[in-house]
Write an enzyme that holds these catalytic residues in place. Structure first.
Site, PDB file in Angstrom:
ATOM      1  N   GLY A  14     -28.231 -32.411  21.082  1.00  0.00           N
ATOM      2  CA  GLY A  14     -28.579 -32.671  19.676  1.00  0.00           C
ATOM      3  C   GLY A  14     -29.989 -32.213  19.378  1.00  0.00           C
ATOM      4  O   GLY A  14     -30.864 -32.301  20.234  1.00  0.00           O
ATOM      5  N   ARG A  75     -23.545 -27.288  21.931  1.00  0.00           N
ATOM      6  CA  ARG A  75     -22.944 -27.945  23.093  1.00  0.00           C
ATOM      7  C   ARG A  75     -22.015 -26.899  23.714  1.00  0.00           C
ATOM      8  O   ARG A  75     -21.172 -26.344  23.024  1.00  0.00           O
ATOM      9  CB  ARG A  75     -22.191 -29.195  22.661  1.00  0.00           C
ATOM     10  CG  ARG A  75     -23.090 -30.081  21.776  1.00  0.00           C
ATOM     11  CD  ARG A  75     -22.770 -31.531  21.845  1.00  0.00           C
ATOM     12  NE  ARG A  75     -23.501 -32.253  20.801  1.00  0.00           N
ATOM     13  CZ  ARG A  75     -24.500 -33.104  21.032  1.00  0.00           C
ATOM     14  NH1 ARG A  75     -24.893 -33.376  22.241  1.00  0.00           N
ATOM     15  NH2 ARG A  75     -25.100 -33.725  20.033  1.00  0.00           N
ATOM     16  N   SER A  76     -22.206 -26.597  25.003  1.00  0.00           N
ATOM     17  CA  SER A  76     -21.420 -25.533  25.638  1.00  0.00           C
ATOM     18  C   SER A  76     -20.413 -26.109  26.622  1.00  0.00           C
ATOM     19  O   SER A  76     -20.796 -26.662  27.652  1.00  0.00           O
ATOM     20  CB  SER A  76     -22.364 -24.561  26.360  1.00  0.00           C
ATOM     21  OG  SER A  76     -21.620 -23.728  27.224  1.00  0.00           O
ATOM     22  N   ASP A 106     -29.775 -36.199  28.357  1.00  0.00           N
ATOM     23  CA  ASP A 106     -29.195 -36.423  29.688  1.00  0.00           C
ATOM     24  C   ASP A 106     -28.137 -35.392  30.064  1.00  0.00           C
ATOM     25  O   ASP A 106     -28.063 -34.953  31.218  1.00  0.00           O
ATOM     26  CB  ASP A 106     -28.672 -37.855  29.832  1.00  0.00           C
ATOM     27  CG  ASP A 106     -27.668 -38.228  28.762  1.00  0.00           C
ATOM     28  OD1 ASP A 106     -27.518 -37.463  27.791  1.00  0.00           O
ATOM     29  OD2 ASP A 106     -27.028 -39.282  28.901  1.00  0.00           O
ATOM     30  N   THR A 129     -34.852 -35.557  22.490  1.00  0.00           N
ATOM     31  CA  THR A 129     -33.743 -36.314  21.898  1.00  0.00           C
ATOM     32  C   THR A 129     -34.325 -37.434  21.044  1.00  0.00           C
ATOM     33  O   THR A 129     -35.323 -38.043  21.437  1.00  0.00           O
ATOM     34  CB  THR A 129     -32.797 -36.897  22.974  1.00  0.00           C
ATOM     35  OG1 THR A 129     -31.957 -37.874  22.378  1.00  0.00           O
ATOM     36  CG2 THR A 129     -33.532 -37.552  24.135  1.00  0.00           C
ATOM     37  N   ASP A 131     -33.100 -40.233  20.585  1.00  0.00           N
ATOM     38  CA  ASP A 131     -32.655 -41.561  21.039  1.00  0.00           C
ATOM     39  C   ASP A 131     -33.627 -42.297  21.957  1.00  0.00           C
ATOM     40  O   ASP A 131     -33.485 -43.504  22.158  1.00  0.00           O
ATOM     41  CB  ASP A 131     -31.311 -41.442  21.770  1.00  0.00           C
ATOM     42  CG  ASP A 131     -30.183 -41.068  20.828  1.00  0.00           C
ATOM     43  OD1 ASP A 131     -30.312 -41.351  19.627  1.00  0.00           O
ATOM     44  OD2 ASP A 131     -29.184 -40.485  21.290  1.00  0.00           O
ATOM     45  N   ASP A 133     -33.639 -42.323  25.082  1.00  0.00           N
ATOM     46  CA  ASP A 133     -32.804 -43.008  26.081  1.00  0.00           C
ATOM     47  C   ASP A 133     -32.920 -42.396  27.475  1.00  0.00           C
ATOM     48  O   ASP A 133     -31.953 -42.367  28.224  1.00  0.00           O
ATOM     49  CB  ASP A 133     -31.342 -43.018  25.624  1.00  0.00           C
ATOM     50  CG  ASP A 133     -30.796 -41.618  25.425  1.00  0.00           C
ATOM     51  OD1 ASP A 133     -31.589 -40.660  25.447  1.00  0.00           O
ATOM     52  OD2 ASP A 133     -29.577 -41.473  25.245  1.00  0.00           O
ATOM     53  N   ARG A 175     -25.900 -43.912  19.612  1.00  0.00           N
ATOM     54  CA  ARG A 175     -24.541 -44.200  20.107  1.00  0.00           C
ATOM     55  C   ARG A 175     -24.580 -45.100  21.328  1.00  0.00           C
ATOM     56  O   ARG A 175     -23.768 -46.003  21.474  1.00  0.00           O
ATOM     57  CB  ARG A 175     -23.835 -42.891  20.486  1.00  0.00           C
ATOM     58  CG  ARG A 175     -23.093 -42.251  19.345  1.00  0.00           C
ATOM     59  CD  ARG A 175     -22.143 -41.185  19.853  1.00  0.00           C
ATOM     60  NE  ARG A 175     -22.819 -40.190  20.660  1.00  0.00           N
ATOM     61  CZ  ARG A 175     -23.226 -39.007  20.215  1.00  0.00           C
ATOM     62  NH1 ARG A 175     -23.006 -38.673  18.973  1.00  0.00           N
ATOM     63  NH2 ARG A 175     -23.833 -38.153  21.013  1.00  0.00           N
TER      64      ARG A 175
HETATM   65  P1  ATP Z   1     -28.392 -35.581  23.231  1.00  0.00           P
HETATM   66  O1  ATP Z   1     -29.046 -36.750  23.931  1.00  0.00           O
HETATM   67  O2  ATP Z   1     -29.116 -35.171  22.015  1.00  0.00           O
HETATM   68  O3  ATP Z   1     -26.910 -35.753  23.030  1.00  0.00           O
HETATM   69  P2  ATP Z   1     -27.768 -34.034  25.558  1.00  0.00           P
HETATM   70  O4  ATP Z   1     -28.568 -33.057  26.361  1.00  0.00           O
HETATM   71  O5  ATP Z   1     -27.357 -35.288  26.260  1.00  0.00           O
HETATM   72  O6  ATP Z   1     -28.571 -34.311  24.234  1.00  0.00           O
HETATM   73  P3  ATP Z   1     -25.043 -33.035  25.646  1.00  0.00           P
HETATM   74  O7  ATP Z   1     -24.221 -32.417  24.576  1.00  0.00           O
HETATM   75  O8  ATP Z   1     -24.529 -34.224  26.358  1.00  0.00           O
HETATM   76  O9  ATP Z   1     -26.468 -33.296  24.981  1.00  0.00           O
HETATM   77  O10 ATP Z   1     -25.336 -31.919  26.768  1.00  0.00           O
HETATM   78  C1  ATP Z   1     -25.853 -30.640  26.400  1.00  0.00           C
HETATM   79  C2  ATP Z   1     -25.154 -29.580  27.172  1.00  0.00           C
HETATM   80  O11 ATP Z   1     -25.405 -29.778  28.570  1.00  0.00           O
HETATM   81  C3  ATP Z   1     -23.637 -29.585  27.053  1.00  0.00           C
HETATM   82  O12 ATP Z   1     -23.194 -28.892  25.913  1.00  0.00           O
HETATM   83  C4  ATP Z   1     -23.225 -28.843  28.321  1.00  0.00           C
HETATM   84  O13 ATP Z   1     -23.329 -27.462  28.149  1.00  0.00           O
HETATM   85  C5  ATP Z   1     -24.287 -29.310  29.316  1.00  0.00           C
HETATM   86  N1  ATP Z   1     -23.725 -30.391  30.132  1.00  0.00           N
HETATM   87  C6  ATP Z   1     -23.557 -31.680  29.785  1.00  0.00           C
HETATM   88  N2  ATP Z   1     -22.931 -32.384  30.756  1.00  0.00           N
HETATM   89  C7  ATP Z   1     -22.682 -31.490  31.751  1.00  0.00           C
HETATM   90  C8  ATP Z   1     -22.051 -31.558  33.026  1.00  0.00           C
HETATM   91  N3  ATP Z   1     -21.536 -32.709  33.486  1.00  0.00           N
HETATM   92  N4  ATP Z   1     -21.982 -30.432  33.763  1.00  0.00           N
HETATM   93  C9  ATP Z   1     -22.507 -29.276  33.314  1.00  0.00           C
HETATM   94  N5  ATP Z   1     -23.090 -29.130  32.131  1.00  0.00           N
HETATM   95  C10 ATP Z   1     -23.199 -30.213  31.346  1.00  0.00           C
END
Ligand code: ATP
Length: 324
Positions: A14, A75-76, A106, A129, A131, A133, A175
């Site tokens: 995000g 998000r990939s 995270d 982020t 959050d 968190d 969340r």
């Molecule tokens: P936010 O706290 O804002 O949600 P975030 O970094 O936690 O940020 P995510 O969408 O959970 O956001 O993760 C970002 C990207 O990291 C994902 O789109 C994916 O490409 C990669 N990612 C997340 N989890 C995994 C995983 N278990 N293995 C490999 N890549 C991952």
């Protein structure tokens, strides 16, 4: 002597205000230290697709004050697979990239850990982020701006609530974490704050609303979106108990993600961006740069993502004590 000559920076997950300030800091600190710096578009998606562009000092001019992220974020799903990560590795080799700075939460750090494990690419993370968190930093980049946006919105809602003697249930982002709710609740004088980390004691809330009726004409209840119930359900419960209350709901939504980063977020992002580059040059990898008690510190990704329970119950007590 460091082997690192070329680095790349990306924003992932995000978006959060202050990500641009962090990109700027990484690019300029890299150039300051004689490195070539690349920007990866749309997080890990850009790594997988090879959407990578050279950055220079000018490409990050006039962005420190802008919300969002000039590199965009996504998000990939592909990066979650081994094949996707292999493709990403081939792309960074193609561009001659020796190390990465990833800005996100995270999920971003979980992905980075796997990438390091499989392909031994040096990566430092920055906590980006709204959050707040993550363990390993007192504050994440974007959190201060987001809570100030919430405070501004709640203050405005309080004006109308007070004029009409209304009770507003205001749903804020979070969340899995109630940190946006709790700080904004304290600073707007909310009568109650409901967060996912703590079970809601409806009896206590109803009792408090009833007991404090003589002192108040408006009431604000802040609910984190991750709370089991959500703002609409909470409002229904209050209406059931107090049919005579004029209850309204406001869901703040995506305004909490946007806007100019606060001074605190800009300084945090700038300090951590420089630390990330200097950390890579010092041979660090697999760690997040964070600020703990005013000092930059590095925490392994595995520990940073462990959402230690940052809810300080002294803060929830303050809401209760001050809501008389
Ligand atoms: P936010 O706290 O804002 O949600 P975030 O970094 O936690 O940020 P995510 O969408 O959970 O956001 O993760 C970002 C990207 O990291 C994902 O789109 C994916 O490409 C990669 N990612 C997340 N989890 C995994 C995983 N278990 N293995 C490999 N890549 C991952």
């Amino acid at each position: 002597m460091s082997e690192i000559k070329n680095i790349a920076v990306l924003t992932s997950g995000g978006d959060a205000p202050g990500m641009n300030a962090a990109i700027r800091a990484v690019v300029r600190a890299g150039i300051y230290h004689g490195l070539n710096v690349f920007g990866v578009k749309r997080g890990y998606d850009g790594l997988v697709k090879g959407d990578i562009v050279p950055m220079d000092a000018k490409s990050v001019a006039n962005i420190i004050q802008r919300g969002g992220t000039i590199l965009k974020t996504a998000r990939s799903e592909e990066f979650k697979t081994y094949e996707g990560r292999k493709q990403a590795y081939e792309n960074i080799k193609r561009f001659g990239i020796d190390a990465l700075v990833v800005i996100g939460g995270d999920g971003t750090f979980t992905g980075a850990s796997k990438f390091i494990e499989e392909f031994d690419v040096p990566i430092i993370g920055l906590p980006g982020t709204i959050d707040n968190d993550l363990a390993g930093t007192d504050f994440t980049i974007g959190y201060d701006t987001a809570i100030n946006t919430v405070v501004d919105a709640v203050d405005k809602i309080r004006d109308t609530a007070e004029s009409h003697d209304r009770l507003f249930v205001i749903e804020v982002m979070g969340r899995d974490s109630g940190l946006i709710a709790i700080r904004s609740g304290i600073s707007t004088g909310a009568e109650a704050v409901l967060i996912p980390e703590l079970e809601v004691d409806y009896n206590a809330i109803m009792k408090r609303l009833d007991q404090t009726r003589k002192n108040k004409s408006s009431r604000i209840i802040i609910v984190a979106e991750g709370d089991d119930e959500g703002g609409l359900v909470v409002a229904d419960k209050i209406k059931e108990n107090f049919p005579h209350y004029d209850v309204r709901v406001s869901i703040l939504g995506h305004i909490q993600r946007g806007g100019k980063p606060t001074c605190m977020d800009r300084v945090l992002a700038s300090r951590l961006g420089v630390a990330a580059v200097e950390g890579l040059l010092a041979g660090r990898k697999g760690e997040m740069a964070g600020l703990i008690c005013g000092d930059v510190q590095f925490t392994p990704f595995g520990k940073a993502i462990k959402h230690i329970d940052k809810i300080n119950t002294n803060l929830t007590r303050i809401v209760e004590i001050l809501s008389l």
